[in-house]
Design a protein around this motif. Structure first.
Motif, PDB file in Angstrom:
ATOM      1  N   TYR A  58      -0.145 -27.281  29.900  1.00  0.00           N
ATOM      2  CA  TYR A  58       0.466 -26.345  28.966  1.00  0.00           C
ATOM      3  C   TYR A  58       1.721 -25.713  29.574  1.00  0.00           C
ATOM      4  O   TYR A  58       1.726 -25.290  30.729  1.00  0.00           O
ATOM      5  CB  TYR A  58      -0.511 -25.229  28.584  1.00  0.00           C
ATOM      6  CG  TYR A  58      -1.548 -25.648  27.574  1.00  0.00           C
ATOM      7  CD1 TYR A  58      -1.376 -25.377  26.216  1.00  0.00           C
ATOM      8  CD2 TYR A  58      -2.694 -26.331  27.970  1.00  0.00           C
ATOM      9  CE1 TYR A  58      -2.327 -25.769  25.286  1.00  0.00           C
ATOM     10  CE2 TYR A  58      -3.649 -26.730  27.044  1.00  0.00           C
ATOM     11  CZ  TYR A  58      -3.460 -26.445  25.702  1.00  0.00           C
ATOM     12  OH  TYR A  58      -4.395 -26.832  24.778  1.00  0.00           O
ATOM     13  N   GLY A  59       2.783 -25.684  28.764  1.00  0.00           N
ATOM     14  CA  GLY A  59       3.988 -24.966  29.102  1.00  0.00           C
ATOM     15  C   GLY A  59       4.317 -24.024  27.956  1.00  0.00           C
ATOM     16  O   GLY A  59       3.531 -23.846  27.025  1.00  0.00           O
ATOM     17  N   SER A  60       5.506 -23.436  28.009  1.00  0.00           N
ATOM     18  CA  SER A  60       5.893 -22.515  26.947  1.00  0.00           C
ATOM     19  C   SER A  60       7.402 -22.540  26.738  1.00  0.00           C
ATOM     20  O   SER A  60       8.172 -22.439  27.695  1.00  0.00           O
ATOM     21  CB  SER A  60       5.452 -21.084  27.289  1.00  0.00           C
ATOM     22  OG  SER A  60       5.896 -20.187  26.285  1.00  0.00           O
ATOM     23  N   PRO A  61       7.825 -22.643  25.466  1.00  0.00           N
ATOM     24  CA  PRO A  61       9.252 -22.527  25.159  1.00  0.00           C
ATOM     25  C   PRO A  61       9.697 -21.071  25.070  1.00  0.00           C
ATOM     26  O   PRO A  61      10.888 -20.801  24.974  1.00  0.00           O
ATOM     27  CB  PRO A  61       9.371 -23.220  23.799  1.00  0.00           C
ATOM     28  CG  PRO A  61       8.052 -22.941  23.145  1.00  0.00           C
ATOM     29  CD  PRO A  61       7.029 -22.957  24.255  1.00  0.00           C
ATOM     30  N   ASP A  62       8.741 -20.141  25.084  1.00  0.00           N
ATOM     31  CA  ASP A  62       9.090 -18.732  24.880  1.00  0.00           C
ATOM     32  C   ASP A  62       8.106 -17.828  25.623  1.00  0.00           C
ATOM     33  O   ASP A  62       7.048 -17.497  25.107  1.00  0.00           O
ATOM     34  CB  ASP A  62       9.081 -18.405  23.382  1.00  0.00           C
ATOM     35  CG  ASP A  62       9.541 -16.986  23.080  1.00  0.00           C
ATOM     36  OD1 ASP A  62      10.175 -16.369  23.959  1.00  0.00           O
ATOM     37  OD2 ASP A  62       9.260 -16.491  21.975  1.00  0.00           O
ATOM     38  N   VAL A  63       8.486 -17.475  26.854  1.00  0.00           N
ATOM     39  CA  VAL A  63       7.737 -16.487  27.628  1.00  0.00           C
ATOM     40  C   VAL A  63       8.524 -15.173  27.549  1.00  0.00           C
ATOM     41  O   VAL A  63       9.627 -15.077  28.082  1.00  0.00           O
ATOM     42  CB  VAL A  63       7.568 -16.915  29.098  1.00  0.00           C
ATOM     43  CG1 VAL A  63       6.787 -15.854  29.876  1.00  0.00           C
ATOM     44  CG2 VAL A  63       6.878 -18.272  29.189  1.00  0.00           C
TER      45      VAL A  63
END
Length: 228
Positions: free
Chosen positions: A78-83
């Protein structure tokens, strides 16, 4: 004997009647009040939060500052485009004088630097605190994350510049060693002293980065910083 058999038969008939009536009543109740659907389990609930490894507030000059943070994502899928994050700035007496909201993206298993610059205040700042407010987790396979491979070619080095208005420069090249054309990449530069402490930061970006091509970058410091 016949009387006892008749009573047992009546009792049995009554039980069957109440079972049928109860079953019909339950079906009617369920038709009017269907059971609530069970919520879908949230696959991100057990993910490891984004870790803040270190932070540093750098005084450029007077009340002008740069903020540097090193963060890591320990999740491999899992990654994130918006932290979304929040930085609070405090003066010497401990009072909060400013609060800044920002965001960054992060890939599965990635460790990266986050820079806020320039930061200008009306009074000196003694410290800054970073907290992660929210993370938009998205599942991404390790193969997909590894597919966007960016390689620094000919490791860049810092070069002092002896001319008015320019203190130093860093230049280098980045290879897009993937099969993907990238609309934009961010390039973050951190200078360290001999004790491996950060002394200056800068950033730039490369736009329209085609697959299997190399692009150059250069950043400039216009103001002297403390440290070598």
């Amino acid at each position: 004997m016949e009387e006892g058999q008749r009573k047992r038969k009546q009792a049995f008939t009554a039980v069957i009647f109440f079972l049928i009536a109860g079953g019909l009543g339950f079906l009617i109740y369920r038709g009017v009040n269907p059971p609530l659907p069970q919520p879908t389990p949230n696959p991100t609930i057990n993910l490891t939060p984004i870790q803040i490894i270190s932070t540093k507030l750098l005084n450029v000059e007077n009340n002008d500052y740069d903020f540097l943070a090193k963060v890591t994502n320990l999740n491999t899928d899992y990654g994130s485009p918006d932290v979304e994050y929040e930085i609070s700035f405090f003066n010497a007496s401990g009072a909060k004088i400013y609060q800044k909201i920002g965001s960054f993206y992060i890939l599965p298993g990635q460790t990266k630097y986050v820079i806020e610059s320039p930061l200008k205040f009306q009074e000196p700042v003694s410290r800054a605190e970073l907290i992660i407010k929210s993370v938009d987790w998205q599942k991404l396979s390790p193969l997909a994350a590894a597919g966007a491979t960016l390689v620094i070619r000919n490791p860049p080095s810092y070069t002092p510049v002896l001319q008015p208005g320019v203190f130093g420069k860093v230049g280098g090249e980045v290879l897009n060693n993937s099969d993907f054309d990238l609309g934009r990449i961010d390039v973050t530069i951190v200078l360290f002293d001999e004790s491996n402490a950060p002394v200056a930061v800068n950033k730039t970006e490369i736009n329209t980065f085609l697959a299997k091509t190399t692009r150059g970058f250069e950043v400039t410091w216009f103001v002297p910083f403390v440290g070598n």
